[in-house]
Each structure stands twice: as structure tokens, then as C-alpha cells.
Motif scaffolding. Sequence first.
Motif, PDB file in Angstrom:
ATOM      1  N   ASP A  93      -7.213   3.841   3.757  1.00  9.33           N
ATOM      2  CA  ASP A  93      -7.340   2.396   3.573  1.00  9.33           C
ATOM      3  C   ASP A  93      -6.004   1.681   3.423  1.00  9.33           C
ATOM      4  OD1 ASP A  93     -10.181   2.373   3.615  1.00  9.33           O
ATOM      5  OD2 ASP A  93     -10.204   3.128   1.553  1.00  9.33           O
ATOM      6  N   GLU A  94      -4.984   2.393   2.935  1.00 15.91           N
ATOM      7  CA  GLU A  94      -3.689   1.749   2.670  1.00 15.91           C
ATOM      8  C   GLU A  94      -2.551   2.639   3.171  1.00 15.91           C
ATOM      9  OE1 GLU A  94      -4.296   1.478  -1.598  1.00 15.91           O
ATOM     10  OE2 GLU A  94      -4.512  -0.693  -1.405  1.00 15.91           O
ATOM     11  N   PRO A  95      -2.398   2.773   4.485  1.00 14.85           N
ATOM     12  CA  PRO A  95      -1.383   3.694   5.024  1.00 14.85           C
ATOM     13  C   PRO A  95       0.045   3.354   4.612  1.00 14.85           C
ATOM     14  CG  PRO A  95      -2.301   2.300   6.754  1.00 14.85           C
ATOM     15  CD  PRO A  95      -3.164   2.114   5.558  1.00 14.85           C
ATOM     16  N   ALA A  96       0.374   2.065   4.578  1.00  9.37           N
ATOM     17  CA  ALA A  96       1.740   1.682   4.206  1.00  9.37           C
ATOM     18  C   ALA A  96       2.033   2.056   2.756  1.00  9.37           C
ATOM     19  CB  ALA A  96       1.946   0.182   4.417  1.00  9.37           C
ATOM     20  N   ASP A  97       1.089   1.768   1.864  1.00 13.68           N
ATOM     21  CA  ASP A  97       1.270   2.125   0.457  1.00 13.68           C
ATOM     22  C   ASP A  97       1.292   3.641   0.278  1.00 13.68           C
ATOM     23  OD1 ASP A  97       1.435  -0.477  -0.362  1.00 13.68           O
ATOM     24  OD2 ASP A  97      -0.662  -0.645  -0.973  1.00 13.68           O
ATOM     25  N   ALA A  98       0.507   4.343   1.080  1.00 14.82           N
ATOM     26  CA  ALA A  98       0.477   5.801   0.984  1.00 14.82           C
ATOM     27  C   ALA A  98       1.843   6.396   1.306  1.00 14.82           C
ATOM     28  CB  ALA A  98      -0.580   6.370   1.925  1.00 14.82           C
ATOM     29  N   VAL A  99       2.515   5.839   2.306  1.00 18.07           N
ATOM     30  CA  VAL A  99       3.842   6.344   2.669  1.00 18.07           C
ATOM     31  C   VAL A  99       4.850   6.039   1.561  1.00 18.07           C
ATOM     32  CG1 VAL A  99       5.779   6.018   4.264  1.00 18.07           C
ATOM     33  CG2 VAL A  99       3.465   6.324   5.148  1.00 18.07           C
ATOM     34  N   ARG A 100       4.766   4.853   0.977  1.00 23.83           N
ATOM     35  CA  ARG A 100       5.669   4.529  -0.141  1.00 23.83           C
ATOM     36  C   ARG A 100       5.433   5.483  -1.312  1.00 23.83           C
ATOM     37  NH1 ARG A 100       3.760  -0.759   1.247  1.00 23.83           N
ATOM     38  NH2 ARG A 100       5.304  -1.866   2.530  1.00 23.83           N
ATOM     39  N   THR A 101       4.167   5.765  -1.582  1.00 25.86           N
ATOM     40  CA  THR A 101       3.839   6.683  -2.668  1.00 25.86           C
ATOM     41  C   THR A 101       4.343   8.090  -2.358  1.00 25.86           C
ATOM     42  OG1 THR A 101       1.851   5.399  -3.192  1.00 25.86           O
ATOM     43  CG2 THR A 101       1.964   7.634  -4.060  1.00 25.86           C
ATOM     44  N   ALA A 102       4.211   8.501  -1.099  1.00 28.24           N
ATOM     45  CA  ALA A 102       4.692   9.821  -0.694  1.00 28.24           C
ATOM     46  C   ALA A 102       6.199   9.928  -0.872  1.00 28.24           C
ATOM     47  CB  ALA A 102       4.312  10.091   0.759  1.00 28.24           C
ATOM     48  N   ASP A 103       6.917   8.873  -0.514  1.00 24.91           N
ATOM     49  CA  ASP A 103       8.371   8.880  -0.662  1.00 24.91           C
ATOM     50  C   ASP A 103       8.756   9.010  -2.133  1.00 24.91           C
ATOM     51  OD1 ASP A 103      11.077   8.355   0.684  1.00 24.91           O
ATOM     52  OD2 ASP A 103      11.052   6.840  -0.900  1.00 24.91           O
TER      53      ASP A 103
END
Length: 208
Positions: A93-103
Amino acid sequence: MTSTQIVVLIVVILAVLLIAAVAARVARRRSLQKTFGPEYDRVVAEKEDRGAAEQELRERQSRHAELELKPLSAESRARYSAAWEEVQVRFVDEPADAVRTADALVTRLIAERGYPTGSYDDQLATLSVEHARTLGHYRDAHEISERNDRGEATTEDLRQALVHYRALVADLLGEEPVQSTDLPRQQSTDDGARPDPARPDIAGSAGR
């Protein structure tokens, strides 16, 4: 011993010393290539001078030796695995936020292992000594993450970023963070245009 014999002996000794020096240099080079893998070739190409590149890699080894690295406890590994699973779930649902969280998760993991986190370049340099084979994944993920912050990454880019981050996470943990590596792959719209990266139309799963 005649003067001729002395000269011959000196020549032989010098030849042996030269062969030993060349053999030692080759051994050091092979050791660096084995340690750094593809990172060795990348640094040589970047420096355009093999000697300078090898000197930099040896300096990385020296700095790495000064670090107080520590293995993760079973509890920490379980915590990071659970956190990574949450990242993958959020991606739907939130791919951009997921990448920030992964970083951010990767940065915390690097720090807990004892690596420096103040500078991205320092992270790369110190990680390259023991994690050179997943360093390319980290570079690719970081580049996509920066484009994500500028609003320039597509959903497929973001999916690839998580695949890259996952490779480094698994390397640092010493195990796969979760059982499945599949992430939703972006589907094209009927007119061939990409959906809005902020609200992707998710369908299917990506293969390995």
C-alpha cells in the motif's frame, strides 16, 4: 671464489629476490581480489591505477580491523526479521514509505553490528571488507532511495530497491530475514502508462 663466480652468485641472489618480490605482490593482489570480489575491479576502474586502488583497499582493511564489530544476538536477528517482514507488507500500500523504512532499518542494522553510519561513503568502505559481494545491492538501493526522496522513482524501481536492501539485510543477519522473497510487481495500465507510484496497481508476484 673467483670474481666471475661472485658476480654470478650476486645475479642469482638478485633474481631470487626479484622472483620472491613478484610472488609476494601477486599473492597480495590475489588476496585483495578474493576479499573484495567485484569491489576490487570497481575500485581499480575508478582509480585507473591498480597500485593506488590496492593501496586504498589495504587502507580499508586497516580501518576495518580497528572496528569493534559484534555478532547479533538471536533476539536481535528475530527483531530485524520481523521488522523486515513489516517492510514487505507495507510495500503493498505504501511502496515509497516502505523503501524509506527499509533504508532506516539497514542503517540501524549496520550500526548495531558496529559499523560507522555517519557517512554513506564510510559505510561502503568498511562494509566492503566483509560484505563486498552485496555492496552493489546497497549502492543500487541507495541510489533508488535518493530518487524516491526526489519523487522520481517508479513503483517498479521501489520494488527493486527492496530486493537490493533485502540482499544486504540477509548478508548482515547471516540468514534470510523472512521465508518469502516475493514482492508485488507493478502492473501496467490499459493505455500502457505506468500507474501513479504513490498509488500502484499491484498484481501478481515477482519471481526470484
